[in-house]
Design an enzyme around this catalytic site. Structure first.
Site, short mmCIF file in Angstrom:
data_model
loop_
_atom_site.label_atom_id
_atom_site.label_comp_id
_atom_site.label_asym_id
_atom_site.label_seq_id
_atom_site.Cartn_x
_atom_site.Cartn_y
_atom_site.Cartn_z
N CYS A 158 -6.29 8.38 1.65
CA CYS A 158 -7.52 9.17 1.82
C CYS A 158 -7.29 10.66 1.54
O CYS A 158 -6.20 11.18 1.75
CB CYS A 158 -8.02 9.06 3.25
SG CYS A 158 -8.31 7.39 3.78
N ARG A 169 -3.90 10.29 -5.35
CA ARG A 169 -3.37 9.73 -4.11
C ARG A 169 -3.76 8.26 -3.93
O ARG A 169 -3.18 7.57 -3.10
CB ARG A 169 -3.88 10.54 -2.91
CG ARG A 169 -3.47 12.00 -2.97
CD ARG A 169 -4.13 12.77 -1.86
NE ARG A 169 -3.64 12.37 -0.57
CZ ARG A 169 -2.60 12.91 0.04
NH1 ARG A 169 -1.94 13.89 -0.53
NH2 ARG A 169 -2.20 12.49 1.22
N TRP A 171 -9.45 5.30 1.39
CA TRP A 171 -8.60 4.13 1.13
C TRP A 171 -8.88 3.21 2.30
O TRP A 171 -8.53 3.53 3.44
CB TRP A 171 -7.14 4.57 1.08
CG TRP A 171 -6.13 3.47 0.99
CD1 TRP A 171 -5.65 2.75 2.04
CD2 TRP A 171 -5.48 2.97 -0.16
NE1 TRP A 171 -4.72 1.84 1.59
CE2 TRP A 171 -4.60 1.95 0.25
CE3 TRP A 171 -5.54 3.30 -1.52
CZ2 TRP A 171 -3.79 1.26 -0.66
CZ3 TRP A 171 -4.74 2.61 -2.40
CH2 TRP A 171 -3.87 1.59 -1.97
N ASN A 214 -9.06 11.32 7.80
CA ASN A 214 -7.87 10.62 7.30
C ASN A 214 -7.09 10.13 8.51
O ASN A 214 -6.95 10.88 9.48
CB ASN A 214 -6.96 11.55 6.50
CG ASN A 214 -7.53 11.92 5.16
OD1 ASN A 214 -8.60 11.45 4.78
ND2 ASN A 214 -6.82 12.75 4.44
N GLY A 215 -6.53 8.94 8.43
CA GLY A 215 -5.75 8.42 9.56
C GLY A 215 -6.41 7.17 10.12
O GLY A 215 -7.32 6.60 9.50
N GLU A 233 15.97 0.59 -8.26
CA GLU A 233 14.91 1.53 -8.60
C GLU A 233 14.25 1.14 -9.93
O GLU A 233 13.03 1.18 -10.07
CB GLU A 233 15.48 2.95 -8.65
CG GLU A 233 14.54 4.02 -9.15
CD GLU A 233 13.23 4.13 -8.38
OE1 GLU A 233 13.10 3.55 -7.28
OE2 GLU A 233 12.31 4.80 -8.89
N LYS A 271 10.34 0.23 -10.53
CA LYS A 271 9.49 0.91 -11.53
C LYS A 271 8.77 -0.11 -12.39
O LYS A 271 7.58 -0.01 -12.63
CB LYS A 271 10.33 1.79 -12.44
CG LYS A 271 10.69 3.19 -12.16
CD LYS A 271 9.77 4.20 -11.62
CE LYS A 271 9.26 3.91 -10.23
NZ LYS A 271 9.72 4.71 -9.17
N GLU A 309 6.04 -1.99 -10.38
CA GLU A 309 4.90 -1.16 -9.99
C GLU A 309 3.90 -0.96 -11.10
O GLU A 309 2.70 -0.97 -10.87
CB GLU A 309 5.38 0.22 -9.53
CG GLU A 309 5.97 0.27 -8.16
CD GLU A 309 6.29 1.70 -7.75
OE1 GLU A 309 5.72 2.17 -6.77
OE2 GLU A 309 7.12 2.34 -8.43
N HIS A 345 26.61 -15.88 -6.42
CA HIS A 345 26.28 -16.41 -5.10
C HIS A 345 24.83 -16.89 -5.02
O HIS A 345 24.31 -17.09 -3.93
CB HIS A 345 26.56 -15.35 -4.03
CG HIS A 345 28.01 -14.95 -3.97
ND1 HIS A 345 28.99 -15.81 -3.55
CD2 HIS A 345 28.64 -13.81 -4.31
CE1 HIS A 345 30.17 -15.22 -3.62
NE2 HIS A 345 29.98 -13.99 -4.09
N LYS A 349 -0.43 7.04 -3.73
CA LYS A 349 0.69 7.96 -3.88
C LYS A 349 1.36 8.25 -2.54
O LYS A 349 2.58 8.24 -2.44
CB LYS A 349 0.20 9.27 -4.53
CG LYS A 349 1.29 10.31 -4.75
CD LYS A 349 2.29 9.83 -5.79
CE LYS A 349 3.41 10.82 -6.04
NZ LYS A 349 4.54 10.17 -6.72
#
Ligand code: M6R
Length: 605
Positions: free
Chosen positions: A2, A27, A75, A101-102, A482, A486, A489, A505, A600
């Site tokens: 948000c 965001r 959001w 927000n929250g 990482e 990437k 995502e 294994h 984000k």
């Protein structure tokens, strides 16, 4: 997640707020809304829309004049994305408007009480509870009404409130969700992120948890939720509005990948001390005696920052010889960890807002631990909560997926490792060796970026894969993790990351021609071991793309990267894989800057 933006002054507010919302789009959000205090009755006029800010903009009527307003990108948490659930939320009399927000944890309980008192709710949101609490308050001032409301709310909030009876002000409050005031000339702004402000002012005040503020056109004041006045001195933000622009690139991700040589130069600048072959880190707040007393280092972060922390732990262990490891902050905070007074805890976060990391820091502080932050956003919640830390100076990162911040965070860890090492047992020669390696990084990064066309061709070849394996050993393993994150995502291709040593294994069972493997193969003491893993894959007809310092015979393709010191190689080996993920996603036509389901900054649980 948000976003909030608000304005009070003399300018026409709607275009300003819509532009602010666009700056917060990165965001992640699913709906948006705006309320403006107009000269006509009813004073508060609201427009809301599910979907993008441009959808909201198309609904804003021509006559929407006013010089005070608040706006929001939502959001969804309580209630699906819809026009009705979008913020701002108004009471039945159109007197009070709230953006939030929250999460209000006790929203159900408060809602039940309000409903029992005859209040009719129109949305499914937790935020609407705040609106009604303020609207029914009998207090004389808006400040007092908001204060009464936040006293009964449990959970997190950053809120901005307008009231038709108090048209000369916006009242804001913060607990756990960022609220930043922008101080202008006879105009004031409020936002949840400086990105929405820097086009208008770089003078900002960041509220602390438990703080509120009243904004009037020519004045602002801050105070606690108990009413005690607080001192707020505006600071100047270093990021300019232009740093949030695309700068001629097609996507923010491409821009941010391309900026990495400059970004690394920035994180190194002014920190290297050639006289003692060490590194100075101004904000650490850790004197040499304390640094010598550290017995363990525990690094906490989420997603990409966790992966950067894994590499950081390796650097601290090898250069400073302090046992170190990294753990997802989201797990750490729920396992009732033993908090050891001789352990140095390090919280890593690009945004400095990630709730899981912030909550872990707060839990650690409550138990008396010393916590440092490795953070990109100056003045962010985690940076403020930590006892000291290192800013990674990557500049604003707008794309939802993190690239330049990953690289800069790892470099910041290398600086910290040299600093701690030189206080402890890292020799002058090794200190000098690593510093020379660090200085080579910007030019080597540039060299890698110049191979983009070759990587693009490889991406076209691998883009049809349904699933990919990433492997690396010791220092190479977090690079593999990482790189696989990437790819997942932004391309939505399934990817697994394993230590190369673990292949036999279990995951070797997956290897077949349709499951390509990306292997991290640095020219270091583990080269032969890594080559053995390539043999194992080749023997199962697996396709291999190696990232290496020299051509790998067993690989179908090798991406060559320049060699640095062994300890610093992971910094360079991750970069071509950012480009691989980027071009794979591009080949598949994905929305690169806004991947599905992701935001984000994850400021809620
Ligand atoms: O702002 P933070 O670094 O704390 O964010 C942590 C993660 O949410 C973030 O790294 C996430 O994994 C990104 N989407 C990675 O590209």
């Amino acid at each position: 997640m948000c976003g909030i933006v608000g304005y009070i002054g003399k300018r026409d507010v709607a275009p300003l707020l819509l532009e602010g919302l666009q700056r917060l789009e990165y965001r992640g959000y699913d709906s948006a809304g705006i309320v403006v205090n107009t000269p006509k009755s009813p004073a508060l006029k609201v427009v809301k829309a599910k979907g993008r800010v441009r959808e909201l903009e198309s609904r804003v009527p021509k006559r929407f004049a006013g010089t005070t307003g608040i706006a929001h990108t939502r959001w969804a948490t309580h209630g699906a994305p819809s026009d009705i659930n979008s913020h701002p939320h108004l009471d039945a009399d159109n007197n009070v408007a709230v953006v939030h927000n929250g999460i209000v944890d006790n929203a159900d309980e408060l809602r039940a009480k309000l409903v029992a008192d005859g209040i009719v709710f129109i949305s499914e949101t937790d935020t609407e509870v705040i609106t009604h609490l303020i609207a029914r308050s009998q207090a004389d001032t808006l400040e007092e009404k908001v204060r009464e409301a936040v006293k009964v709310i449990e959970g997190t909030y950053g809120i901005a409130v307008m009231h038709a009876d108090f048209p000369d002000r916006i009242v804001v409050a913060r607990n756990g969700s960022p609220v930043v005031l922008g101080i202008g000339e006879k105009e004031m702004f409020v936002a949840s992120d400086v990105a929405a402000l820097v086009a208008h002012t770089r003078q900002i005040v960041t509220l602390n948890d438990g703080e509120m503020a009243t904004l009037k056109a020519d004045d602002f004041r801050t105070y606690t939720t108990s009413g005690a006045t607080t001192t707020a001195t505006p600071e100047t933000v270093e990021w300019e509005a232009a740093s949030y622009d695309m700068g001629g690139h097609d996507t923010y991700m491409h821009k941010e990948i391309s900026e990495q040589a400059d970004a690394v130069d920035r994180v190194l600048r002014g920190r290297i001390d050639d006289r003692f072959n060490t590194v100075h880190l101004g904000g650490l707040n850790l004197d040499p005696r304390e640094a010598r007393g550290i017995r363990r280092v525990k690094i906490l972060g989420c997603g990409t920052s966790y992966h950067a922390g894994m590499i950081g732990a390796g650097l601290i262990e090898s250069l400073a010889r302090i046992p170190a490891d990294a753990e997802p902050a989201s797990e750490f905070r729920y396992r009732n960890p033993v908090v050891d007074p001789d352990t140095l805890y390090i919280a890593v976060s690009q945004s400095g807002e990630t709730y899981d990391v912030l909550a872990a820091v707060q839990e650690l502080k409550r138990k008396g631990a010393r916590v440092l932050g490795v953070v990109n956003v100056v003045g962010s919640a985690i940076a403020r909560e930590a006892d000291g830390g290192v800013y990674v100076h990557a500049g604003p990162e707008v794309c939802v997926v993190s690239t330049k911040c990953f690289t800069n965070t790892v470099v910041a860890f290398a600086l910290l490792a040299v600093h701690l090492g030189r206080i402890r047992d890292l020799s002058v020669t090794d200190g000098k060796r690593i510093i020379e390696g660090l200085r080579k990084l910007p030019a080597q990064i540039q060299e890698i970026l110049e191979t983009e066309e070759d990587i693009k061709k490889l991406a076209a070849e691998y883009a049809e894969a349904k699933s990919m394996m990433f492997i690396g050993r010791v220092r190479g393993y977090p690079v593999a993790l990482e790189a696989s994150l990437k790819l997942k995502e932004i391309s939505y291709i399934h990817a697994e990351a394993y230590p190369a040593s673990e292949l036999k294994h279990g995951p070797l069972a997956l290897i077949e021609p349709a499951m390509p493997t990306v292997a991290i193969v640095p020219d270091d003491d583990l080269l032969e071991k890594n080559r053995a893993a390539l043999e194992e894959i080749k023997a199962r007809s697996g396709r291999i793309l190696a990232v290496a310092h020299r051509e790998q015979e067993k690989a179908d393709h090798t991406i060559l990267v320049p060699k640095n010191e062994d300890e610093l190689d992971p910094i360079l080996m991750g970069i071509p894989l950012q480009l691989l993920a980027y071009h794979t996603a591009l080949a598949l036509g994905r929305d690169i800057d806004k991947p599905r389901n992701l935001a984000k900054s994850v400021t809620v649980e």
